[in-house]
Design a protein around this motif. Sequence first.
Motif, PDB file in Angstrom:
ATOM      1  N   LEU A 162       0.817  -1.204   0.000  1.00 28.89           N
ATOM      2  CA  LEU A 162       0.000   0.000   0.000  1.00 28.89           C
ATOM      3  C   LEU A 162       0.858   1.265   0.000  1.00 28.89           C
ATOM      4  CD1 LEU A 162      -2.867  -0.986   2.441  1.00 28.89           C
ATOM      5  CD2 LEU A 162      -3.076  -0.500   0.008  1.00 28.89           C
ATOM      6  N   GLU A 163       1.954   1.256   0.756  1.00 30.73           N
ATOM      7  CA  GLU A 163       2.845   2.420   0.754  1.00 30.73           C
ATOM      8  C   GLU A 163       3.456   2.644  -0.620  1.00 30.73           C
ATOM      9  OE1 GLU A 163       5.699   2.215   3.921  1.00 30.73           O
ATOM     10  OE2 GLU A 163       4.129   2.113   5.434  1.00 30.73           O
ATOM     11  N   TYR A 164       3.760   1.566  -1.309  1.00 29.07           N
ATOM     12  CA  TYR A 164       4.295   1.682  -2.663  1.00 29.07           C
ATOM     13  C   TYR A 164       3.251   2.289  -3.605  1.00 29.07           C
ATOM     14  CZ  TYR A 164       5.640   0.205  -7.351  1.00 29.07           C
ATOM     15  OH  TYR A 164       5.918   0.189  -8.690  1.00 29.07           O
ATOM     16  N   LEU A 165       2.005   1.898  -3.418  1.00 30.68           N
ATOM     17  CA  LEU A 165       0.948   2.377  -4.309  1.00 30.68           C
ATOM     18  C   LEU A 165       0.461   3.783  -3.978  1.00 30.68           C
ATOM     19  CD1 LEU A 165      -1.279  -0.814  -4.616  1.00 30.68           C
ATOM     20  CD2 LEU A 165       0.288   0.098  -6.317  1.00 30.68           C
ATOM     21  N   ILE A 166       0.358   4.121  -2.701  1.00 33.27           N
ATOM     22  CA  ILE A 166      -0.326   5.349  -2.310  1.00 33.27           C
ATOM     23  C   ILE A 166       0.629   6.452  -1.840  1.00 33.27           C
ATOM     24  CG2 ILE A 166      -2.064   6.301  -0.730  1.00 33.27           C
ATOM     25  CD1 ILE A 166      -3.440   3.580  -0.852  1.00 33.27           C
ATOM     26  N   HIS A 167       1.737   6.128  -1.239  1.00 33.12           N
ATOM     27  CA  HIS A 167       2.742   7.089  -0.767  1.00 33.12           C
ATOM     28  C   HIS A 167       2.250   7.958   0.384  1.00 33.12           C
ATOM     29  CE1 HIS A 167       5.096   5.899  -4.199  1.00 33.12           C
ATOM     30  NE2 HIS A 167       4.156   6.325  -5.035  1.00 33.12           N
ATOM     31  N   ASP A 168       1.335   7.484   1.176  1.00 27.54           N
ATOM     32  CA  ASP A 168       0.854   8.204   2.362  1.00 27.54           C
ATOM     33  C   ASP A 168       0.704   7.178   3.477  1.00 27.54           C
ATOM     34  OD1 ASP A 168      -0.357   9.709   4.314  1.00 27.54           O
ATOM     35  OD2 ASP A 168      -2.078  10.294   3.102  1.00 27.54           O
ATOM     36  N   LYS A 169       1.623   7.220   4.474  1.00 29.19           N
ATOM     37  CA  LYS A 169       1.656   6.180   5.508  1.00 29.19           C
ATOM     38  C   LYS A 169       0.361   6.112   6.318  1.00 29.19           C
ATOM     39  CE  LYS A 169       6.405   5.203   6.324  1.00 29.19           C
ATOM     40  NZ  LYS A 169       7.193   4.560   7.330  1.00 29.19           N
ATOM     41  N   HIS A 170      -0.183   7.244   6.681  1.00 29.50           N
ATOM     42  CA  HIS A 170      -1.399   7.245   7.510  1.00 29.50           C
ATOM     43  C   HIS A 170      -2.602   6.690   6.736  1.00 29.50           C
ATOM     44  CE1 HIS A 170       0.663   9.252  10.722  1.00 29.50           C
ATOM     45  NE2 HIS A 170       1.060  10.220   9.900  1.00 29.50           N
ATOM     46  N   LEU A 171      -2.726   7.072   5.496  1.00 28.94           N
ATOM     47  CA  LEU A 171      -3.814   6.550   4.674  1.00 28.94           C
ATOM     48  C   LEU A 171      -3.633   5.050   4.438  1.00 28.94           C
ATOM     49  CD1 LEU A 171      -6.360   7.077   3.015  1.00 28.94           C
ATOM     50  CD2 LEU A 171      -4.875   7.634   1.076  1.00 28.94           C
ATOM     51  N   CYS A 172      -2.405   4.630   4.222  1.00 27.32           N
ATOM     52  CA  CYS A 172      -2.122   3.200   4.011  1.00 27.32           C
ATOM     53  C   CYS A 172      -2.488   2.377   5.238  1.00 27.32           C
ATOM     54  CB  CYS A 172      -0.649   2.997   3.688  1.00 27.32           C
ATOM     55  SG  CYS A 172      -0.157   3.660   2.107  1.00 27.32           S
ATOM     56  N   LEU A 173      -2.135   2.885   6.411  1.00 25.24           N
ATOM     57  CA  LEU A 173      -2.451   2.170   7.642  1.00 25.24           C
ATOM     58  C   LEU A 173      -3.958   2.060   7.828  1.00 25.24           C
ATOM     59  CD1 LEU A 173      -1.304   0.816  10.158  1.00 25.24           C
ATOM     60  CD2 LEU A 173      -1.328   3.049  11.256  1.00 25.24           C
ATOM     61  N   THR A 174      -4.673   3.133   7.545  1.00 24.83           N
ATOM     62  CA  THR A 174      -6.133   3.123   7.660  1.00 24.83           C
ATOM     63  C   THR A 174      -6.758   2.134   6.678  1.00 24.83           C
ATOM     64  OG1 THR A 174      -6.112   5.423   8.353  1.00 24.83           O
ATOM     65  CG2 THR A 174      -8.199   4.550   7.552  1.00 24.83           C
ATOM     66  N   ILE A 175      -6.328   2.181   5.435  1.00 21.02           N
ATOM     67  CA  ILE A 175      -6.861   1.259   4.421  1.00 21.02           C
ATOM     68  C   ILE A 175      -6.550  -0.176   4.795  1.00 21.02           C
ATOM     69  CG2 ILE A 175      -6.607   0.485   2.031  1.00 21.02           C
ATOM     70  CD1 ILE A 175      -6.246   3.436   1.268  1.00 21.02           C
ATOM     71  N   ASN A 176      -5.340  -0.429   5.274  1.00 25.87           N
ATOM     72  CA  ASN A 176      -4.937  -1.783   5.643  1.00 25.87           C
ATOM     73  C   ASN A 176      -5.787  -2.317   6.793  1.00 25.87           C
ATOM     74  OD1 ASN A 176      -3.333  -3.985   5.051  1.00 25.87           O
ATOM     75  ND2 ASN A 176      -1.648  -3.321   6.343  1.00 25.87           N
ATOM     76  N   ARG A 177      -6.073  -1.473   7.774  1.00 29.18           N
ATOM     77  CA  ARG A 177      -6.929  -1.898   8.894  1.00 29.18           C
ATOM     78  C   ARG A 177      -8.356  -2.175   8.436  1.00 29.18           C
ATOM     79  NH1 ARG A 177      -4.803   2.412  13.374  1.00 29.18           N
ATOM     80  NH2 ARG A 177      -2.876   1.306  13.891  1.00 29.18           N
ATOM     81  N   ILE A 178      -8.864  -1.334   7.552  1.00 33.94           N
ATOM     82  CA  ILE A 178     -10.223  -1.552   7.031  1.00 33.94           C
ATOM     83  C   ILE A 178     -10.285  -2.863   6.244  1.00 33.94           C
ATOM     84  CG2 ILE A 178     -11.932  -0.692   5.380  1.00 33.94           C
ATOM     85  CD1 ILE A 178     -11.096   2.153   6.270  1.00 33.94           C
ATOM     86  N   LEU A 179      -9.271  -3.106   5.404  1.00 35.96           N
ATOM     87  CA  LEU A 179      -9.231  -4.361   4.641  1.00 35.96           C
ATOM     88  C   LEU A 179      -9.180  -5.570   5.567  1.00 35.96           C
ATOM     89  CD1 LEU A 179      -6.777  -3.462   1.749  1.00 35.96           C
ATOM     90  CD2 LEU A 179      -9.221  -3.929   1.552  1.00 35.96           C
ATOM     91  N   LEU A 180      -8.395  -5.478   6.649  1.00 36.80           N
ATOM     92  CA  LEU A 180      -8.294  -6.590   7.597  1.00 36.80           C
ATOM     93  C   LEU A 180      -9.631  -6.834   8.292  1.00 36.80           C
ATOM     94  CD1 LEU A 180      -6.422  -8.691   8.937  1.00 36.80           C
ATOM     95  CD2 LEU A 180      -5.969  -6.974  10.698  1.00 36.80           C
TER      96      LEU A 180
END
Length: 114
Positions: free
Chosen positions: A33-51
């Motif tokens: 996600l960090e590779y795709l989006i380049h925003d750590k906070h947004l990536c963490l949020t998306i990753n938690r939602i996906l989980l």
Amino acid sequence: MFNVVSYLIFLAAASFITIDVGRRCYQAGKFYLEYLIHDKHLCLTINRILLGCYYLINLGYIAISITTWDRISSLEQVFAITAIRIGNIMLILCVLHYINIFTLYLLRKNLTIK
């Protein structure tokens, strides 16, 4: 009696597989996600939602799957039906994983075009 044994085997195996795959995808998904989006906070949020969605879908399928079993009358049926149900869980996990990867790839592709 055989149904209870089959339920317990299925619940143990399906729970272990679901939790282990979810944990591994969550850890590896951070970097993707960090590779795709380049925003750590947004990536963490998306990753938690996906989980969270991943766990809800799988636990829901596991619960529904148990309610649709027929009566099991032999030890051979215990292993056969349990193996089929665990195989279904693994296939669903695989499909969900690739759908998520493909969707994120398309989103990234659309973000870079604009």
